[in-house]
Design an enzyme around this catalytic site. Sequence first.
Site, mmCIF file in Angstrom:
data_model
loop_
_atom_site.group_PDB
_atom_site.id
_atom_site.type_symbol
_atom_site.label_atom_id
_atom_site.label_comp_id
_atom_site.label_asym_id
_atom_site.label_seq_id
_atom_site.Cartn_x
_atom_site.Cartn_y
_atom_site.Cartn_z
ATOM 1 N N CYS A 4 -16.152 -39.686 -6.346
ATOM 2 C CA CYS A 4 -15.048 -39.655 -5.379
ATOM 3 C C CYS A 4 -15.600 -39.457 -3.963
ATOM 4 O O CYS A 4 -16.227 -38.438 -3.666
ATOM 5 C CB CYS A 4 -14.071 -38.539 -5.722
ATOM 6 S SG CYS A 4 -12.764 -38.318 -4.500
ATOM 7 N N CYS A 7 -14.360 -36.249 -2.288
ATOM 8 C CA CYS A 7 -15.039 -35.061 -2.821
ATOM 9 C C CYS A 7 -16.417 -34.926 -2.175
ATOM 10 O O CYS A 7 -16.830 -33.825 -1.801
ATOM 11 C CB CYS A 7 -15.177 -35.134 -4.340
ATOM 12 S SG CYS A 7 -13.644 -34.808 -5.238
ATOM 13 N N ASP A 30 -10.147 -40.534 10.586
ATOM 14 C CA ASP A 30 -10.213 -41.741 9.767
ATOM 15 C C ASP A 30 -11.163 -42.736 10.426
ATOM 16 O O ASP A 30 -11.149 -42.883 11.651
ATOM 17 C CB ASP A 30 -8.811 -42.344 9.636
ATOM 18 C CG ASP A 30 -8.718 -43.392 8.554
ATOM 19 O OD1 ASP A 30 -9.409 -44.427 8.661
ATOM 20 O OD2 ASP A 30 -7.943 -43.193 7.608
ATOM 21 N N ASN A 86 0.074 -41.922 0.566
ATOM 22 C CA ASN A 86 0.198 -43.122 -0.249
ATOM 23 C C ASN A 86 -0.138 -42.735 -1.690
ATOM 24 O O ASN A 86 -1.138 -42.070 -1.935
ATOM 25 C CB ASN A 86 -0.773 -44.205 0.230
ATOM 26 C CG ASN A 86 -0.522 -44.590 1.669
ATOM 27 O OD1 ASN A 86 0.617 -44.613 2.127
ATOM 28 N ND2 ASN A 86 -1.574 -44.878 2.393
ATOM 29 N N GLY A 92 -0.174 -48.171 -1.838
ATOM 30 C CA GLY A 92 -1.227 -48.381 -0.850
ATOM 31 C C GLY A 92 -2.346 -47.365 -0.899
ATOM 32 O O GLY A 92 -3.157 -47.290 0.020
ATOM 33 N N HIS A 99 -4.501 -37.218 -0.369
ATOM 34 C CA HIS A 99 -4.752 -37.047 1.055
ATOM 35 C C HIS A 99 -3.515 -37.434 1.855
ATOM 36 O O HIS A 99 -2.666 -38.173 1.389
ATOM 37 C CB HIS A 99 -5.972 -37.859 1.520
ATOM 38 C CG HIS A 99 -5.853 -39.335 1.320
ATOM 39 N ND1 HIS A 99 -6.002 -39.946 0.092
ATOM 40 C CD2 HIS A 99 -5.615 -40.329 2.200
ATOM 41 C CE1 HIS A 99 -5.852 -41.255 0.227
ATOM 42 N NE2 HIS A 99 -5.616 -41.519 1.496
#
Length: 113
Positions: A4, A7, A30, A86, A92, A99
């Site tokens: 992940c 993670c 982001d 999402n 999506g 998150h």
Amino acid sequence: MDDCIFCKIAHGEIPSKKVYEDDKILAFYDLDPKAPVHVLIIPKEHISSAWDITEENSDIVAYIFQKAPQLAKELALEGGFRLVNNCGDNGGQTVKHLHFHMLGGRFMAWPPG
């Protein structure tokens, strides 16, 4: 989860531009922003999606929403912000780790484009 990406970011294995961190959550910018301010807020504990929120782990969602106004103030989002989650492929969700996207710095039209 070993594979992940969130993670790995939460454990410091992959660098991120951190906005906030404590023992429960991490907030970071982001890499593909959709607004002038686009921050991801993740629990450090792996929860795959909103589908996997249970009575035992739901406190992390409340905690994230408690921290959101503090983060918004630190990010100078006085005019408001949007928090988005999402869930699942049709929702999506591209990273299978719960998150929230905090978006701001401009007027957020509805419906989103």
